[in-house]
Design an enzyme around this catalytic site. Structure first.
Site, PDB file in Angstrom:
ATOM      1  N   LYS A 165       3.210   8.890   9.087  1.00 27.41           N
ATOM      2  CA  LYS A 165       2.878   8.327  10.401  1.00 27.41           C
ATOM      3  C   LYS A 165       3.775   8.882  11.520  1.00 27.41           C
ATOM      4  O   LYS A 165       3.570  10.007  11.941  1.00 27.41           O
ATOM      5  CB  LYS A 165       2.855   6.803  10.313  1.00 27.41           C
ATOM      6  CG  LYS A 165       1.780   6.343   9.298  1.00 27.41           C
ATOM      7  CD  LYS A 165       1.348   4.911   9.352  1.00 27.41           C
ATOM      8  CE  LYS A 165       0.075   4.713   8.546  1.00 27.41           C
ATOM      9  NZ  LYS A 165       0.202   4.045   7.274  1.00 27.41           N
ATOM     10  N   TYR A 192       0.841  -1.200   0.000  1.00 23.45           N
ATOM     11  CA  TYR A 192       0.000   0.000   0.000  1.00 23.45           C
ATOM     12  C   TYR A 192       0.871   1.242   0.000  1.00 23.45           C
ATOM     13  O   TYR A 192       1.786   1.369   0.822  1.00 23.45           O
ATOM     14  CB  TYR A 192      -0.897   0.009   1.244  1.00 23.45           C
ATOM     15  CG  TYR A 192      -1.844   1.191   1.297  1.00 23.45           C
ATOM     16  CD1 TYR A 192      -2.793   1.391   0.296  1.00 23.45           C
ATOM     17  CD2 TYR A 192      -1.803   2.093   2.358  1.00 23.45           C
ATOM     18  CE1 TYR A 192      -3.665   2.470   0.347  1.00 23.45           C
ATOM     19  CE2 TYR A 192      -2.677   3.170   2.417  1.00 23.45           C
ATOM     20  CZ  TYR A 192      -3.613   3.354   1.411  1.00 23.45           C
ATOM     21  OH  TYR A 192      -4.478   4.424   1.464  1.00 23.45           O
ATOM     22  N   ASP A 238       8.901   2.934   0.405  1.00 22.59           N
ATOM     23  CA  ASP A 238       7.807   3.555   1.137  1.00 22.59           C
ATOM     24  C   ASP A 238       7.942   3.123   2.589  1.00 22.59           C
ATOM     25  O   ASP A 238       7.549   2.022   2.964  1.00 22.59           O
ATOM     26  CB  ASP A 238       6.468   3.118   0.542  1.00 22.59           C
ATOM     27  CG  ASP A 238       5.290   3.735   1.285  1.00 22.59           C
ATOM     28  OD1 ASP A 238       5.498   4.291   2.392  1.00 22.59           O
ATOM     29  OD2 ASP A 238       4.172   3.650   0.768  1.00 22.59           O
TER      30      ASP A 238
HETATM   31  C1  LIG Z   1      -0.338   4.512   5.900  1.00 21.39           C
HETATM   32  C2  LIG Z   1       0.488   4.280   4.688  1.00 21.39           C
HETATM   33  C3  LIG Z   1       0.429   5.119   3.572  1.00 21.39           C
HETATM   34  C4  LIG Z   1      -0.594   6.214   3.452  1.00 21.39           C
HETATM   35  O1  LIG Z   1      -0.430   7.221   4.394  1.00 21.39           O
HETATM   36  P1  LIG Z   1      -1.700   8.185   4.697  1.00 21.39           P
HETATM   37  O2  LIG Z   1      -1.133   9.191   5.638  1.00 21.39           O
HETATM   38  O3  LIG Z   1      -2.742   7.296   5.287  1.00 21.39           O
HETATM   39  O4  LIG Z   1      -2.122   8.761   3.409  1.00 21.39           O
HETATM   40  C5  LIG Z   1       1.314   4.903   2.540  1.00 21.39           C
HETATM   41  N1  LIG Z   1       2.215   3.909   2.585  1.00 21.39           N
HETATM   42  C6  LIG Z   1       2.296   3.080   3.632  1.00 21.39           C
HETATM   43  C7  LIG Z   1       3.341   2.011   3.627  1.00 21.39           C
HETATM   44  C8  LIG Z   1       1.431   3.219   4.708  1.00 21.39           C
HETATM   45  O5  LIG Z   1       1.496   2.347   5.720  1.00 21.39           O
END
Ligand SMILES: *Cc1c(COP(=O)(O)O)cnc(C)c1O
Length: 429
Positions: A267, A144, A239
């Site tokens: 985060k 994701y 990411d």
């Molecule tokens: C949470 C998350 C996102 C998205 O971040 P948001 O602040 O919710 O838009 C992208 N990549 C990873 C790996 C995530 O865990």
């Protein structure tokens, strides 16, 4: 446990907010039942509107390393707010947070601040495309990277939880340049790079997959990705929105000794506020406007309150913090493992450093399909038994477990004890 207050608010919310929630994973869709409306947090605990208390193993889906209302983070945010909530002009705080990020993540020489992980991932992709002059992305099934169009393809947890394979509203064109490959599959990566290498702007991954439950890279896989990116002249984008500052101060890169060209953060970096970042080598980042032609902007980017909270949280991240987070993760894993064994329940209790996960399957997952094929009804029963016992796990079998330093030995013991009853509830259903 009364949930009358949450039930009432859920009904009310659904009349004015789609599904009653502002992010789908909160809605308990895959586990059933009423989402708890939270009144406040106190250290390691969530307190809902009915006064029920839960030990928190979600921690806002990752950002809260220290649990709720950690004094230093709170004080920094309040002090910043008293000076003004937003200026739309540069501030000292942004430099200090950028310096703290660069100090923690050696592959980052320059960093830009944005408002969400989605925005950071989307911007990183634009930068990779702009800098390389190439269009294609190699992405792993189940990873994701936020909900921007090009990346919302086989995108793990939120999407998987709802059973949407991608999403209506994402055009075929937007997804056409995204090449999907199974995680941990070297042959598939090699074949994709052979076929598309000259057009590949980036190989993009969560270095430790944590949105399809928890799926570690197999031995040497991250180094292999580094080598494949170099082979085709594309960029390696990690990411680390989930893993950054959580697996270690320097994220998965520090833990695994593999360096990304562009790192996406979110985060934890925002200290519980809407703040995320992407960064890399100076020469690469200089492709961004105003120095370069790749456009990216934001009215509230580098917001002073969020920046102050993020900087305050990062300043507290010592080795002892990671030792505590890992000890807590170990305790949860050991407690769950013992509980499932005693109850005769087949489950994989996973851990990668400070992150943990539970998958009801007969072997440890290596790719998305392994998690998808797990027993998600069993997860729902486990989730509800734990919730009834006052332990708040993520309401989906595709999510991980986040510990915090606010969980002390007593709290961790309570979690292990609750798991024993919950394991029996899974078995006796
Ligand atoms: C949470 C998350 C996102 C998205 O971040 P948001 O602040 O919710 O838009 C992208 N990549 C990873 C790996 C995530 O865990």
């Amino acid at each position: 446990m009364s949930t009358a207050g949450s039930e009432e608010l859920y009904d009310r919310a659904r009349t004015v907010i789609p599904g009653g929630v502002n992010s789908p994973a909160r809605a308990f869709k895959s586990v059933g039942g009423v989402p708890r409306f939270i009144a406040r947090g106190e250290g390691g605990e969530l307190i809902d509107v009915d006064g029920n208390r839960y030990l928190d193993l979600v921690n806002s889906w990752g950002p809260l390393v220290f649990g709720h209302v950690r004094k230093e983070v709170r004080d920094a945010a309040v002090a910043a707010l008293d000076r003004g909530s937003s200026f739309g002009a540069p501030t000292l705080g942004e430099i200090e947070l950028a310096e703290a990020i660069i100090d923690a993540v050696p592959s980052i020489e320059k960093v830009r601040l944005v408002n969400s992980g989605t925005e950071a991932g989307m911007s990183a992709v634009r930068l990779a495309r702009g800098a390389t002059g190439r269009s294609k992305l190699l992405k792993f099934v189940g990873h994701y990277h936020g909900h921007s169009d090009a990346l919302l393809v086989a995108a793990g947890s939120g999407v998987a939880t709802l059973g949407i394979p991608g999403s209506p509203g994402v055009t075929a064109g937007a997804a056409a340049d995204t090449i999907l490959v199974p995680w941990n599959d070297r042959a598939a990566v090699e074949a994709a790079v052979d076929e598309h290498g000259d057009d590949l702007a980036a190989i993009l991954c969560e270095p430790v997959a944590a949105n399809m439950n928890l799926v570690s890279p197999v031995d040497g896989f991250l180094a292999f990705l580094r080598q494949q990116a170099d082979r085709c002249g594309g960029l390696l984008v990690f990411d680390e929105v989930m893993t950054g500052f959580r697996l270690a101060r320097g994220g998965a890169q520090e833990l695994h000794g593999v360096t990304a060209d562009i790192t996406v953060l979110g985060k934890i970096v925002g200290g519980g506020f809407p703040l995320a970042a992407f960064g890399g080598r100076g020469e690469l980042m200089d492709h961004l406007a105003p120095d370069g032609p790749v456009y990216q902007a934001g009215t509230l980017s580098g917001n002073p309150v969020a920046v102050a909270a993020g900087a305050a949280q990062l300043a507290l991240l010592t080795d002892e913090v990671y030792a505590h987070l890992e000890t807590a993760a170990r305790s949860v894993v050991d407690g769950f493992t013992a509980a499932f064994q005693a109850a005769g329940v087949t489950a994989q209790v996973l851990r990668h450093g400070t992150l943990a996960g539970v998958v009801f399957a007969d072997r440890a997952p290596e790719r998305y399909e392994d998690v998808a094929a797990a027993d998600h009804d069993a997860y729902a029963r486990f989730f509800h038994a734990m919730l009834d016992a006052g332990i708040y796990l993520a309401p989906s079998g595709y999510e991980v477990i986040f510990t915090s330093t606010a969980l002390d030995d007593r709290a961790l013991d309570r979690i292990s004890v609750a798991a024993q009853d919950a394991a029996r509830a899974v078995r006796d259903a």
